[in-house]
Design an enzyme around this catalytic site. Structure first.
Site, mmCIF file in Angstrom:
data_model
loop_
_atom_site.group_PDB
_atom_site.id
_atom_site.type_symbol
_atom_site.label_atom_id
_atom_site.label_comp_id
_atom_site.label_asym_id
_atom_site.label_seq_id
_atom_site.Cartn_x
_atom_site.Cartn_y
_atom_site.Cartn_z
ATOM 1 C CG ASP A 38 4.317 -0.014 -1.992
ATOM 2 O OD1 ASP A 38 4.998 0.381 -2.951
ATOM 3 O OD2 ASP A 38 4.578 -1.045 -1.345
ATOM 4 C CG ASP A 39 -0.818 0.665 0.097
ATOM 5 O OD1 ASP A 39 -0.084 -0.186 -0.438
ATOM 6 O OD2 ASP A 39 -1.277 0.538 1.248
ATOM 7 C CG HIS A 89 0.842 -2.863 -3.877
ATOM 8 N ND1 HIS A 89 1.778 -3.737 -3.378
ATOM 9 C CD2 HIS A 89 0.407 -2.146 -2.791
ATOM 10 C CE1 HIS A 89 1.891 -3.570 -2.068
ATOM 11 N NE2 HIS A 89 1.068 -2.619 -1.685
ATOM 12 C CG HIS A 93 -3.029 -3.588 0.091
ATOM 13 N ND1 HIS A 93 -2.670 -4.096 1.311
ATOM 14 C CD2 HIS A 93 -1.957 -2.881 -0.332
ATOM 15 C CE1 HIS A 93 -1.456 -3.674 1.627
ATOM 16 N NE2 HIS A 93 -0.996 -2.944 0.627
ATOM 17 C CG HIS A 180 2.904 2.965 2.290
ATOM 18 N ND1 HIS A 180 4.001 2.641 3.042
ATOM 19 C CD2 HIS A 180 2.340 1.797 1.910
ATOM 20 C CE1 HIS A 180 4.096 1.323 3.111
ATOM 21 N NE2 HIS A 180 3.110 0.775 2.436
HETATM 22 ZN ZN LIG Z 1 0.751 -1.929 0.277
#
Ligand SMILES: [Zn+2]
Length: 259
Positions: A38-39, A89, A93, A180
């Site tokens: 993620d991210d 995503h 965020h 992540h």
């Molecule tokens: Zn995230």
């Protein structure tokens, strides 16, 4: 008539569950696991991660933040061309339950645009925060919501060996593992160091490479029966407001702003 009514109820409930449940893993006979990151994309850690995955012949799924994807379209393309899956995503965020419906849908659409033409209709809510209204927004935009069954806890102060040991014990066929490749927001700035995550992925693939095949989320979903949960998690406004932002000051929330 009553039996028919019950049958209709069952079909209706199964359909509703399929639409509204959040996928956490699959039940399968195949030795398959989906690693998710993620991210990102991040200009340094994401390319390094791609090299590690390639070295082990593993595929993964990247839930990207739209704003970061827009800054690094070359990395988005490289991820897709290496055979990995890319999911949504949100744009920046944000914790979606704290936004208005209009803002939430704009977040998902803006990320979708930044990921085009590579993004798939998979959505992972930032922080795992989800309300009934935000779940309905994802559904309305045609997204399947996918969270996880195992986490690397790599947004905290963890070293590579700790992450690897735990994941080696906890990972079973059908699991979706949360990692992540960047931290878009952070509890402490030093936790944004991705070295432990990169090392842990390398070690884990080394340790488990014989036992499992590492596949993308879409492939995992085809390998067995997707398992869904009622995944509704409220946002902790005070915690969110203490977070730092890797790319400038993150959004600040007020308790009453949710709808
Ligand atoms: Zn995230």
């Amino acid at each position: 008539m009553a039996a028919q009514g019950r049958r209709i109820d069952r079909v209706y409930n199964a359909l509703l569950w399929r639409m509204m449940g959040t996928v956490t893993h699959v039940t399968t006979q195949d030795p398959v696991v989906a690693l998710t990151f993620d991210d990102g994309p991040h200009p340094e850690s994401t390319p390094r991660l791609l090299d590690i995955l390639e070295k082990h012949g593993a595929h993964a799924t990247f839930f990207m933040v739209g704003e970061a994807a827009q800054r690094h379209p070359d990395i988005v393309r490289r991820v897709a061309e290496a055979g990995h899956a890319i999911g949504n995503h949100s744009w920046d965020h944000s914790s979606l339950p704290l936004l208005s419906g209009k803002e939430r849908r704009a977040q998902i659409r803006a990320c979708e645009k930044a990921l085009a033409p590579y993004g798939q209709r998979l959505f992972r809510p930032p922080y795992g925060h989800q309300s009934l209204a935000s779940r309905l927004d994802a559904l309305g935009l045609g997204y399947q919501v996918v969270t996880w069954s195992v986490t690397a806890s790599d947004w905290q102060d963890r070293d590579a060996q700790w992450i690897t040991d735990r994941l080696t014990d906890e990972t079973s066929p059908g699991d979706i593992v949360l990692f992540h490749d960047a931290l878009y927001t952070y509890v402490e700035k030093r936790y944004t160091d991705r070295e432990p995550t990169l090392q842990a992925v390398d070690l884990l693939l080394e340790c488990l490479g014989e036992r499992f095949r590492f596949v993308t989320v879409p492939e995992l979903l085809r390998s067995g029966e997707p398992q869904r949960r009622n995944w509704y998690q409220e946002a902790d406004v005070d915690w969110l407001n203490r977070l730092g932002g890797a790319f400038g000051e993150p959004r600040r929330y007020v308790r009453s702003s949710g709808r």
